[in-house]
Write an enzyme that holds these catalytic residues in place. Structure first.
Site, PDB file in Angstrom:
ATOM      1  N   CYS A 280       2.207  -1.367  15.583  1.00 26.57           N
ATOM      2  CA  CYS A 280       2.033  -1.312  14.209  1.00 26.57           C
ATOM      3  C   CYS A 280       0.921  -2.061  13.499  1.00 26.57           C
ATOM      4  O   CYS A 280       1.746  -3.958  13.706  1.00 26.57           O
ATOM      5  CB  CYS A 280       3.510  -0.799  13.869  1.00 26.57           C
TER       6      CYS A 280
ATOM      7  N   GLU B  23       0.756  -1.261  -0.186  1.00 25.69           N
ATOM      8  CA  GLU B  23       0.128   0.094   0.088  1.00 25.69           C
ATOM      9  C   GLU B  23       0.470   1.545  -0.190  1.00 25.69           C
ATOM     10  O   GLU B  23       1.731   1.067   0.771  1.00 25.69           O
ATOM     11  CB  GLU B  23      -0.750   0.260   1.256  1.00 25.69           C
TER      12      GLU B  23
ATOM     13  N   CYS C 234       3.613   9.094   0.959  1.00 24.68           N
ATOM     14  CA  CYS C 234       4.531   8.273   2.093  1.00 24.68           C
ATOM     15  C   CYS C 234       4.487   6.223   1.063  1.00 24.68           C
ATOM     16  O   CYS C 234       3.710   5.810   1.002  1.00 24.68           O
ATOM     17  CB  CYS C 234       3.177   7.791   3.692  1.00 24.68           C
TER      18      CYS C 234
ATOM     19  N   CYS D  70      -0.686   6.509   9.403  1.00 25.58           N
ATOM     20  CA  CYS D  70       0.659   5.766  10.240  1.00 25.58           C
ATOM     21  C   CYS D  70       0.319   4.875  10.821  1.00 25.58           C
ATOM     22  O   CYS D  70      -0.467   4.226  12.037  1.00 25.58           O
ATOM     23  CB  CYS D  70       1.375   7.220  11.399  1.00 25.58           C
TER      24      CYS D  70
ATOM     25  N   CYS E 219       6.839  -6.210   7.120  1.00 26.56           N
ATOM     26  CA  CYS E 219       8.436  -5.409   7.753  1.00 26.56           C
ATOM     27  C   CYS E 219       8.093  -7.195   9.270  1.00 26.56           C
ATOM     28  O   CYS E 219       7.538  -7.557   9.608  1.00 26.56           O
ATOM     29  CB  CYS E 219       7.717  -4.133   8.906  1.00 26.56           C
TER      30      CYS E 219
ATOM     31  N   CYS F 110       6.687  -4.073  15.658  1.00 27.80           N
ATOM     32  CA  CYS F 110       6.551  -3.278  16.904  1.00 27.80           C
ATOM     33  C   CYS F 110       5.037  -3.447  17.597  1.00 27.80           C
ATOM     34  O   CYS F 110       4.099  -3.150  16.232  1.00 27.80           O
ATOM     35  CB  CYS F 110       6.401  -1.847  15.894  1.00 27.80           C
TER      36      CYS F 110
HETATM   37  N1  SAH Z   1       9.894   1.738   9.978  1.00 28.32           N
HETATM   38  C1  SAH Z   1      10.142   2.706   9.674  1.00 28.32           C
HETATM   39  C2  SAH Z   1       9.112   3.149   8.340  1.00 28.32           C
HETATM   40  C3  SAH Z   1       7.574   2.773   8.731  1.00 28.32           C
HETATM   41  S1  SAH Z   1       6.600   3.814  10.343  1.00 28.32           S
HETATM   42  C4  SAH Z   1       9.944   3.592  11.265  1.00 28.32           C
HETATM   43  O1  SAH Z   1       9.933   2.509  12.027  1.00 28.32           O
HETATM   44  O2  SAH Z   1      10.251   4.296  11.580  1.00 28.32           O
HETATM   45  C5  SAH Z   1       6.425   4.685   9.697  1.00 28.32           C
HETATM   46  C6  SAH Z   1       5.444   5.788  11.634  1.00 28.32           C
HETATM   47  O3  SAH Z   1       4.232   5.545  12.058  1.00 28.32           O
HETATM   48  C7  SAH Z   1       6.621   5.341  12.556  1.00 28.32           C
HETATM   49  O4  SAH Z   1       7.036   6.453  13.183  1.00 28.32           O
HETATM   50  C8  SAH Z   1       5.353   4.983  13.356  1.00 28.32           C
HETATM   51  O5  SAH Z   1       6.357   4.754  14.364  1.00 28.32           O
HETATM   52  C9  SAH Z   1       4.527   5.348  13.187  1.00 28.32           C
HETATM   53  N2  SAH Z   1       3.223   3.975  13.460  1.00 28.32           N
HETATM   54  C10 SAH Z   1       3.254   3.314  12.850  1.00 28.32           C
HETATM   55  N3  SAH Z   1       1.954   2.067  13.896  1.00 28.32           N
HETATM   56  C11 SAH Z   1       1.337   3.447  14.097  1.00 28.32           C
HETATM   57  C12 SAH Z   1       0.504   3.733  14.398  1.00 28.32           C
HETATM   58  N4  SAH Z   1      -0.235   2.765  15.378  1.00 28.32           N
HETATM   59  N5  SAH Z   1      -0.333   4.671  15.237  1.00 28.32           N
HETATM   60  C13 SAH Z   1       0.254   5.817  14.879  1.00 28.32           C
HETATM   61  N6  SAH Z   1       1.776   6.048  14.743  1.00 28.32           N
HETATM   62  C14 SAH Z   1       2.160   4.512  14.190  1.00 28.32           C
END
Ligand code: SAH
Length: 371
Positions: free
Chosen positions: A128, A93, A114, A349, A121, A125
């Site tokens: 996420c 996506e 984006c 995000c 991944c 996390c």
């Molecule tokens: N792997 C990279 C890029 C992808 S995530 C990274 O971790 O930076 C892009 C951004 O979205 C990151 O700052 C991540 O922490 C944030 N993010 C992930 N899940 C989220 C959520 N459920 N709500 C808000 N931000 C989130």
């Protein structure tokens, strides 16, 4: 399945080598680059500057397009989410976020794309949605480049900014991501200036060091989200490999080499990382180099059926959010607030994980087809 030989995998120097290997003169590579990235032709036959026999050879050697648009969803706020099918039937996506500021003609001033860098991944996390997919594979350079070209073609307007914040951890696909950057920033009128490209990492230190040593011209953002190793280890397993001390040192090294300011991303979780003490520790950590902090509301990922600590993560209340920002500002932190663009279509995000059941069907249905 073998990855096709995508034309857009090649930076200009690499394409020159390819062209030479075909027995053609290397200036043809720049002609191809101009046609593809400036004039935006859609196939080899439309490269009018090339003689017919070379066009035929290119058709035999390379695959022109690496992704296929399957579905577009539009949010009430104008954010669009694009589902692309890949050559092996997998999918990614991409999100397009028009900025809220508009010009006198009524068009958004900024169009931020984006972009995804991996299918799924590996980092897991806890907050996420992409983590629920696990890692399927890295994206090829062409699959990264084509996200911009295809979205730009679809909307018929110029994309002004790019963030590597879609699916995946860009530092774990470093070479392909940087080759894409080299293609985006090529030429006198590049698709994007390097200052308009931001790479976001969960804190993969070898990547940060490489960007520093190579003096990479793009911007760096760090997903921090916690100010103690205990909490960070619990919500971002990669932190067990690279702790806050090492991360802070790597960031300082990056700053010394590049003199470029850092952006920190900090999702505010209710009662987890939103205390006054958290704000103070965050201010202290981020003060080490010139930086700003992006405070991000937590976007719901209920559709992935979270368990364990993931199930306990809830967004901080509006009041807590405002208080936390004030505390940071009182500690001389430059704060930005990330909007929740596209939340109604799960495009905000951290929500990229094909929440839409249709996407899975579409992908399956096309998996036997060749591009
Ligand atoms: N792997 C990279 C890029 C992808 S995530 C990274 O971790 O930076 C892009 C951004 O979205 C990151 O700052 C991540 O922490 C944030 N993010 C992930 N899940 C989220 C959520 N459920 N709500 C808000 N931000 C989130």
């Amino acid at each position: 399945m073998k990855t096709p030989n995508f034309l857009k995998n090649y930076t200009l120097p690499l394409l020159r080598e390819q062209i030479r290997a075909l027995g053609e003169q290397q200036f043809r590579a720049a002609q191809i680059f101009d046609a593809v990235y400036s004039h935006k032709v859609n196939n080899f036959d439309d490269i009018a500057t090339l003689p017919k026999n070379i066009r035929v050879r290119l058709n035999e050697e390379f695959v022109f397009s690496s992704i296929r648009l399957q579905k577009v969803q539009e949010s009430a706020d104008g954010t669009k989410k694009f589902l692309f099918e890949l050559f092996d039937g997998r999918a990614i996506e991409t999100v397009l976020i028009p900025s809220e500021m508009v010009t006198e003609e009524g068009t958004p001033k900024r169009m931020t794309i984006c972009v995804s860098t991996q299918v799924g991944c590996p980092l897991n996390c806890q907050f996420c949605a992409t983590a629920s997919l696990k890692l399927k594979r890295n994206l090829a350079t062409a699959e990264i480049v084509d996200q911009l070209l295809e979205v730009q073609k679809y909307i018929g307007k110029k994309i002004t900014n790019l963030v590597f914040m879609g699916m995946g951890e860009p530092m774990l696909n470093y070479d392909n991501v940087m080759n894409a950057v080299s293609i985006f920033t090529y030429g006198e009128e590049p698709l994007l200036g390097s200052k308009r490209i931001t790479l976001s990492t969960a804190g993969v230190i070898p990547g940060i060091i490489r960007m520093a040593d190579e003096k990479s011209p793009i911007k760096l953002a760090i997903s921090l989200h916690a100010t103690t190793n205990g909490l960070r280890n619990a919500i971002m397993p990669i932190a067990r490999k690279y702790d806050l001390k090492q991360l802070g040192d790597a960031i300082e090294y990056y700053y010394r080499k590049t003199r470029r300011a850092i952006t920190y991303e900090y999702i505010l979780f209710n009662e987890i990382n939103d205390s006054e003490l958290d704000a103070k520790r965050l201010a202290k950590f981020t003060r080490r180099v010139p930086s700003k902090v992006n405070v991000i509301p937590f976007h719901d990922i209920e559709f992935t059926n979270p368990t364990g600590i993931a199930a306990d993560l809830k967004p901080a209340s509006d009041e807590k959010f405002r208080t936390f920002i004030r505390l940071l500002q009182n500690n001389d932190v430059t704060v930005m607030i990330r909007s929740s663009s596209g939340e109604d279509i799960d495009a905000a995000c951290g929500q990229l994980a094909f929440s839409n059941a249709v996407a899975d069907n579409v992908v399956q249905q096309y998996s036997e087809l060749q591009l």
